[in-house]
Design a protein around this motif. Sequence first.
Motif: not given
Length: 1013
Positions: A727-748
Amino acid sequence: MRTFFMLLVAGGLISSCLWAQPARLPFEFNHIQEQQGLSFNQINCFFQDRDGYFWVGTMNGLNRFDGNSFTVFKHNPADSNSIGHNSVYSICQDREGHIWLGTGKGISQFNHESGRFINFKRVNGQLLEECVNILCDRTGDIWFSQRGRGLCRYQVTAKRFADFKADTSRAWGLASNYISRVGLVEDPHRNGIWMTTLDRGIHYYDKATGRFHNARYNPDKLPIFNNHFTSSLGVDQQGRVMYADNYDERIVLFDTKNRTIADTIGLRTPTGTSPFPIAALLMDRSGNLWVSSRNRAIYYRDARTHRTTEIAYNEDHKTSPADKYFIAAWQHPDGSVWLGTTNGISYTNPEKAFYRIHNIGALFPGVNANRGINCIVEDEDGSWWLSTASQEVMHYYPATAQLKVYKIPSAQPDEGGFGHPVLGFSKDRRKLFVAMSTELWVFDKKSLTFSQLPSAGTLIKRLNGVSAMLVQDDDLWLFGSRQLGSIRYHIPSSTWKEVPMPYKSKDQTKAFVRTVMTDTSNTLWLDVFPDGFARFSSQEGKFLAVTPRNAIEYEENFFFFKIDRHNQLWMPVNGYGLVRYDPRTNTYRLWTEHDGLGANMVQAVCPDRYGKIWISAYNKFSVFNPVNNQFRNFSIPVFPEGSYYENYMFSLRNGNILSTLKGYVVEFMPDRINAKSPPAKVLISSLVLPDTHRLVYAGMPTVDLDVDDRTFSINYSVMTVPQRNYKYLYKLDGYDDKWIEAGSRTVANYTRIPGGNYTFRVKAVAAEVETPETTLAVHVNTEFYNMFWFRALLGLGLVGLIILFYRYRTQQTKQVHHLQVQATRLERDKTAMQYQNLINHLNPHFLFNSLTSLNSLIITEPKQASRFLQKLSAIYRYILQNKEKETVSLEHELTFVNHYIDLQKSRFEEGLQINIDVPEQYMSSHIVPVTLQNLFENAIKHNIIDDENPLVIRVYIDNEYLCVANTLQKKHFVETSNQQGLDSLKSLYSYLSDRPISIAEEEDQFIVKLPLL
């Protein structure tokens, strides 16, 4: 009675014993092929770079794999920066991180920074052919070999090639041009290169001396040099050089540090089959050997038992290798072994294999006739008893894959419904109870015979058939679908007791018991269709209905519940998901695909000893952890023909869990799936723009994006399969306020990102272990009108405009004030000029002289007197008409002044000479009214006039000036002169022109120059 005895005998006689093939290791292979994005199924080589990306060379393209998707590189004739040839035989990485390839037409370097290839197709003028080996050594040199053409070296810094051919003139030269495929490695401890040849054994090249050591030149008397057929060169986990000696049929392990043979391994199967000659070889980190034979077979040698086993290829079995031959092999850091075959990549992980597939249908095809296996109970010796709807009881020994089949001597047709027969052991484990819909049989394990319980048929009819059965200590419980509900049979005393059911349905003919289980306190629980749950009260001696507080609509779809160690009931609800009933809170809870469940088509559940819940939905499985509310989803590469079957799940004493898939039984090992794995690394593989694809590599500087590239996607994944375990979590510092839960998805995906500096962060969670973060710096250029410098410049510009406007307004005000002052002065000077002109023309002398002249003319020349009077009146008329004008045309002024000249000529005659020479093009120019008359009057007033010394006045144009010059013959005394005429004229012209009046007095003339207006 005789008939019944014959049935017993028949049951024993038609029983059969089936044996599987000799037991082999349970390798279950998964596959990656063209349909998963691979460029071509025929694999040539594997390589994992220092960043963690996995490179695959095929016969038709180079692939970079990040664990989820492939980036494919192919030759493009129109692009000189593309790969030189599509056939890639070998891969390595140099010190700078660049990837080097041995291809079908030379070698190529892939620059990871530019994403471009540099291709080398000639060496010292000779065209390169198939380069089957390539090696990047520690010093930065590139070594490669062509098929049958010896060895080459490329010195990158010097950009110089060296070519080594077989040399029989020198003992220490290369002995053979035929370096085998997968035949180059660098010595782990010394400055040299090892190579295997097809006809002259193994060679060692000493870079310090420039000499080849082989069977012909062996100054150190090393025991490994001979003229044998050698192949499959590599380095094992301990840093030993390993290769196949196909002549002696042995694997040689050479300790390069101590210069001794550490071990030799012979390979023969129990049937005497030999895998030599060997095409490819891998020793995994446990010391096991994976061998590909040139005879097209795959072998495995167990390091503990030293047993060599052939891994059979079967195109009908999805879990066998994809082909019977591999040329590339690699072990993933997670322990899985990857084989590059001619039909794609096959991988398996014996270290982490957590399930074993038992193909019962292959041993007894009749099991696939109906719904397959529907019940399993474990015997004392670890063997399993299984039942099918086609009225067989089977005894299966999982350790040896032995199967015995016993036909139930029943006259009733095959079970049409699911869940029958139902099996259960007696307390002493000697007898096996077999409950069918309308019959109850007892199988004696010792005599291998079936018998029926007395009066069982009558009681079963009262139950309207058996729907469920359970053996509880000395009691055998039977449940049906009538008001009677259940029968309790005491096995030691052979007595029956009827126990009524708390049916609530109005139509009790439809009510029946589907499932019966005991909890940890040995309390009996029932699933009663369609009413819900009931439990047995030992104090009251009856079943009590359970009414949950939040009754749900899908209670009717419950299917074979199980009870965990906390006495919570878990139910598969086909089409809805997973349901839990908690007796402590008397409530239900539902989990679906939206919560992470693999599939809502849940058919069976089973808790394990670790508190996790195993869930099956055909060949898709999930493991649920109630502690953190997380699912792990996966699938089994088994696809039974048809979908007319159900899953059933059962637990074993060793903690393993069994799940049926028609004729298959999958044995899960929860202790292995619950083992902690070392944290993996998330790879950021690429940044994708609408019109381009940028590869990402470790240590990559900031990715700069133009203003038009504000919409982009970032691909990431862990270099392992399957991805659904993470399960993936990603975040774009400077744009996203919190971690995005992506599940098994492998693209942001990001759209219209504002300009600025950002850091993309990604991490993964698997089996409650969180990976470290991986980052990528991204800079998005800002529109110029949003940049600080532009806004600052705009602000400064606005401030400047305000200041300029203020200064302009101030200047304008000053100018207006100045003009007003000038206008006042002009008006004053004009009035003064007019006053002076009037004084001049009203001067008594002028008027007296004019009247005297007029009087004399009247007497002597009356007509001339009349003309004189007209001219005098014209003069005063002109003055009065133009007194308000600032300027008049030069033409009008000359017309006026001619009248004045005529009057003065009548007075002074030849003593006054006036010459006017003004070209026609200047007649439209302007001057101040009465200017010439004033200048003429001034000349007459200040100079002596007589016939002997006439006063000469000239009027002419000089450089855009009107010039008035008179001869200089001054009077000693001038009447009525106030000395202000010329000064007033100068002041007046200063307001009307930027050019000043010029007044010059020379020795013999006086000149006044007036600027033309």
